[in-house]
Enzyme design. Structure first.
Site, PDB file in Angstrom:
ATOM      1  N   HIS A 204      46.029  40.412  35.399  1.00 43.41           N
ATOM      2  CA  HIS A 204      45.899  40.722  33.981  1.00 43.41           C
ATOM      3  C   HIS A 204      45.627  42.216  33.772  1.00 43.41           C
ATOM      4  CE1 HIS A 204      44.321  39.750  29.813  1.00 43.41           C
ATOM      5  NE2 HIS A 204      43.706  40.898  30.040  1.00 43.41           N
ATOM      6  N   GLU A 205      44.639  42.755  34.467  1.00 50.69           N
ATOM      7  CA  GLU A 205      44.286  44.158  34.286  1.00 50.69           C
ATOM      8  C   GLU A 205      45.394  45.090  34.765  1.00 50.69           C
ATOM      9  OE1 GLU A 205      41.915  45.018  32.469  1.00 50.69           O
ATOM     10  OE2 GLU A 205      40.816  43.111  32.384  1.00 50.69           O
ATOM     11  N   HIS A 208      47.776  45.646  31.997  1.00 54.39           N
ATOM     12  CA  HIS A 208      47.389  46.753  31.112  1.00 54.39           C
ATOM     13  C   HIS A 208      47.749  48.093  31.754  1.00 54.39           C
ATOM     14  CE1 HIS A 208      45.466  44.169  28.285  1.00 54.39           C
ATOM     15  NE2 HIS A 208      44.405  43.892  29.021  1.00 54.39           N
TER      16      HIS A 208
END
Length: 290
Positions: A204-205, A208
């Site tokens: 997920h990170e 980003h």
């Protein structure tokens, strides 16, 4: 956002860009897309493009070595999970049908370069974070520097930088030093933070870090997360629902997406256009050579 009945941690600590930054980012991306469309219309090739990402892993443990230590095998398993996740592409119109990132003409490869153990203070302290990164960061703008540590004191599962912060117009003089992804060690595969212990926080990170917003960005408002094949979603998802439809626009919520807040076991993949967006930001900000 805190998950009720679960570890009391903020799931994602990525700093939300300001409206001014968002406007600039999307304008720059639209200009790139226009140029690309012109290139394709002139007969440009649409072959699968391979993006190899040199990956440097740092296990940042407490000065006395008592907190944050992770076995090397688990660190390698996290990189394997990244490679598996970034090879997926889920078609939201039919969740039973999945394909690969190659369907978007893209292939990602996280190429593990090294694993380093670093003894330091708490990376929740901004000064410590900068010191650790300044002393250890390796590679150019296209290198993923992944810091695995104990984030208990700041109550985060993970956080990351954004690719456009590397642009000169961002005004961030220390952007390259701070560039990277920081993950709580207990979210790695087999960690203790159920239901967030399958390595999805890192996935997920890193999304980003590659330029993706949350799928619930802007709720049901125009624009959403700026990706046309992720349906609008009003808010983060908790748990592992069988279905959810929170916006009037077509399509059920993409709660299965790596860019939502569902339990790790419910996260299935990215979409083809998310892969395309990541590749566009890569070309804009990370493909440049120092």
């Amino acid at each position: 956002m805190r998950a009720s009945g679960r570890p009391s941690f903020l799931l994602c600590g990525a700093v939300h860009p300001s409206p001014e930054v968002l406007r600039r980012v999307e304008f720059t991306l639209a200009a790139k897309r226009a140029k690309e469309a012109a290139r394709v219309s002139r007969g440009g090739k649409g072959d699968v493009k391979v993006y190899t990402i040199p990956t440097y892993v740092y296990n940042v443990v407490s000065t006395d070595g008592s907190r944050g230590s992770v076995p090397e095998g688990v660190l390698r398993a996290q990189v394997d999970a990244l490679n598996q996740a970034y090879s997926t592409a889920v078609l939201w119109q039919d969740m039973s049908e999945s394909t690969s990132a190659a369907s978007a003409g893209i292939q990602w490869k996280f190429d593990l370069q090294s694993i380093t153990t670093v003894k330091a203070g708490d990376m929740c302290d901004a000064a410590v974070e900068k010191t650790v990164k300044a002393a250890n960061r390796k590679g150019g703008k296209g290198a993923l520097n992944l810091y695995i540590t104990d984030l208990s004191s700041c109550g985060l599962l993970g956080y990351s930088s954004w690719p456009w912060e590397l642009a000169p117009q961002s005004g961030k003089a220390d952007a390259k030093v701070l560039d990277g992804v920081v993950i709580h060690h207990e979210t790695l595969p087999g960690g203790s933070y159920k239901p967030y212990n399958m390595g999805r926080t890192c996935i997920h990170e890193t999304g980003h870090w590659m330029g993706l917003y949350h799928v619930f960005q802007n709720g049901c408002s125009k624009g959403g997360d700026q990706v046309d094949d992720t349906p609008f979603q009003s808010s983060p998802t908790e748990g592992c629902p069988k279905s959810r439809d929170s916006c009037p626009q077509p399509g059920e919520d993409p709660f299965w997406n790596f860019m939502d807040y569902t339990d790790d076991k419910c996260m299935k993949g990215f979409t083809p256009l998310q892969h395309k967006r990541m590749a566009e930001f890569w070309e804009l900000h990370r493909a440049q050579r120092d």
